[in-house]
Structures are given as structure tokens and as C-alpha cells.
Design an enzyme around this catalytic site. Structure first.
Site, PDB file in Angstrom:
ATOM      1  N   VAL A   1       7.522  -2.401   7.255  1.00 38.91           N
ATOM      2  CA  VAL A   1       7.509  -0.935   7.331  1.00 38.91           C
ATOM      3  C   VAL A   1       8.099  -0.366   6.042  1.00 38.91           C
ATOM      4  CG1 VAL A   1       8.246   1.090   8.632  1.00 38.91           C
ATOM      5  CG2 VAL A   1       7.712  -1.042   9.849  1.00 38.91           C
ATOM      6  N   LYS A   2       7.270   0.427   5.353  1.00 41.38           N
ATOM      7  CA  LYS A   2       7.692   0.979   4.061  1.00 41.38           C
ATOM      8  C   LYS A   2       8.280   2.371   4.306  1.00 41.38           C
ATOM      9  CE  LYS A   2       5.756   0.853  -0.613  1.00 41.38           C
ATOM     10  NZ  LYS A   2       4.519   0.936  -1.383  1.00 41.38           N
ATOM     11  N   VAL A   3       9.513   2.546   3.854  1.00 42.57           N
ATOM     12  CA  VAL A   3      10.278   3.762   4.164  1.00 42.57           C
ATOM     13  C   VAL A   3      10.790   4.369   2.859  1.00 42.57           C
ATOM     14  CG1 VAL A   3      12.319   4.614   5.391  1.00 42.57           C
ATOM     15  CG2 VAL A   3      11.020   2.692   6.343  1.00 42.57           C
TER      16      VAL A   3
ATOM     17  N   ALA B   1       3.276  -1.266   4.976  1.00 42.88           N
ATOM     18  CA  ALA B   1       2.565  -0.107   5.541  1.00 42.88           C
ATOM     19  C   ALA B   1       3.557   1.051   5.599  1.00 42.88           C
ATOM     20  CB  ALA B   1       2.046  -0.457   6.930  1.00 42.88           C
TER      21      ALA B   1
ATOM     22  N   THR C   1       0.871  -1.174   0.000  1.00 42.59           N
ATOM     23  CA  THR C   1       0.000   0.000   0.000  1.00 42.59           C
ATOM     24  C   THR C   1       0.906   1.221   0.000  1.00 42.59           C
ATOM     25  OG1 THR C   1      -0.014   0.155   2.406  1.00 42.59           O
ATOM     26  CG2 THR C   1      -1.744  -1.189   1.419  1.00 42.59           C
TER      27      THR C   1
END
Ligand code: G3P
Length: 219
Positions: free
Chosen positions: A86-88, A60, A27
Site C-alpha cells: 500500500v503506497k501512502v 498500489a 505505480t
């Protein structure tokens, strides 16, 4: 090769999961906004809902762009469910955050990657996934698939374990070419995944088989 679906739409995630070939979900803030999901609590609840439907990893994305707040946000997201990645974003503070998460055993997806140098940095920081946006490169007359090829070569040269997650996939040929180049994962719309199964000769052949079977049964 893993197939992720790139959406925050629960019905589409369920449809892909029911198809039996879904390995995860990605997402981003734009996809969440498209579904009308706004406000911290709603966003958190939506990630929980996605994790209930999908079996695999669920990316996310953090909204903060400074190290301290990226870490705070990421730790909250990671605590929601073991599926959360965790999308960074690929920025200076993001690299530091990926290194931090990696040292804590928190899975990460380094997003907004458009060059081989960025992908090399993501791997050095210990990202679980790197997301080169191939469709957006194609959009500006730059070969997105050539980037997948370069990253594959670089990662294989040094044995980096970061998985190449080809993102911004738009159509079935992107998926096929990524598979030929050895991308570990693709993420795209359900339409691109479903389009892989279509072939006119399959439809014609099946219609013929069924017609012959019906004729034989009449005799
Ligand atoms: O999730 C990131 C990426 O897949 C976005 O795709 O189609 O907006 O370029 P697109």
C-alpha cells in the site's frame, strides 16, 4: 539490489519480467491515468492484472488523504493479492496510516519523500519501503543522490529495516550511483534498466567473434 519498474503499462511490465531481472512494480495515480485506467473497478482490475504478470511486490497508491479513508482503501488493496504494497503519501495522516498498516502486517511504501527528515519519520512509523524521488529533486537543482546517501547513513545508524526505494529514477547512471550508495531498491522506466546492458565494445567484440567464427568455418 532490487529492480522495480515504475509503470502501469502491462506490456512493459511483461517485457521486464521476461528479462528475468524484475523484482517488483511501482505505480502511482499519474501512471494509471497515463494508461487510461479510470474508475474504481478498472483500477482494481488493473492491479490484479499487474500482480498476475509480476513476481514481486506491487505498489498500489491510496487516493484518500485522511486516515480513515486511507485505511479503508489500503485494506481493500492489500486484500487483492499478497504482492500488494500500500503506497501512502508522506503527510501527517499518511504517517498514522503507515503505523496502522505496519501493526496489521500490511506492507507499505511511503511515497513523495524529498528530505531525510521525512524518511526518518517513515522508518519510525514502520514503512516497508521509503520512496525518495531523486529525479524530481535533480529537476529543481537539488542533489537527489545526496538524499539517498543521507537516508542510508541514518537508517544504518539505528538499524531501521525500512528499505530505501530510490524513485523517480530517470537514467542508467541514477541506477549505478544508487547501487554504489547502497539503495535497497530502484524504480524507474524499462529504458533505464535496459540501458545498463549497452556497451559499444560488447557490440564490436561480439561482431568480431561471430565474423572470426564464420571465417574459420569456411576453411
Ligand atoms: O512512482 C513515483 C516516481 O518514480 C515518479 O517518477 O519520473 O514521475 O518523477 P517521475
Amino acid at each position: 539490489m532490487k529492480f522495480f519498474i515504475d509503470t502501469a503499462n502491462l506490456a512493459q511490465i511483461k517485457e521486464a519480467q521476461d528479462l528475468g531481472v524484475l523484482d517488483g512494480v511501482t505505480t502511482n495515480p499519474s501512471l494509471m491515468a497515463k494508461e487510461g485506467i479510470t474508475g474504481h473497478e478498472n483500477v482494481i482490475n488493473h492491479y490484479k492484472a499487474i500482480c498476475e504478470i509480476a513476481d514481486g511486490d506491487v505498489s498500489a497508491e491510496v487516493i484518500a488523504t485522511d486516515f480513515e479513508n486511507m485505511v479503508k482503501e489500503g485494506e481493500v488493496l492489500a486484500a487483492l493479492n499478497p504482492k500488494i504494497v500500500v503506497k501512502v503519501p508522506m503527510i501527517r495522516e499518511g504517517i498514522k496510516a503507515i503505523k496502522y498498516f505496519s501493526s496489521k502486517g500490511i506492507k507499505t511504501n511511503c511515497t513523495l519523500v524529498f528530505s531525510a527528515g521525512q524518511a526518518l519519520l517513515a522508518a519510525k512509523a514502520g514503512a516497508t519501503y521509503v520512496s525518495p524521488f531523486i529525479g524530481r529533486l535533480d529537476d529543481i537543482s537539488t542533489d537527489g543522490l545526496a538524499l539517498i546517501e543521507d537516508i542510508r547513513l541514518i537508517y544504518d545508524n539505528y538499524g531501521y529495516e525500512t528499505q530505501i526505494l530510490a524513485a523517480s529514477v530517470r537514467h542508467p547512471m541514477h541506477i549505478i550511483e544508487c547501487a554504489k550508495l547502497g539503495s535497497d531498491v530502484i524504480t524507474g522506466p524499462l529504458s533505464a534498466i535496459v540501458a545498463l546492458m549497452k556497451h559499444p565494445l560488447t557490440d564490436i567484440g561480439l561482431a568480431q567473434f561471430l565474423a572470426d567464427h564464420a571465417k574459420a568455418a569456411e576453411k
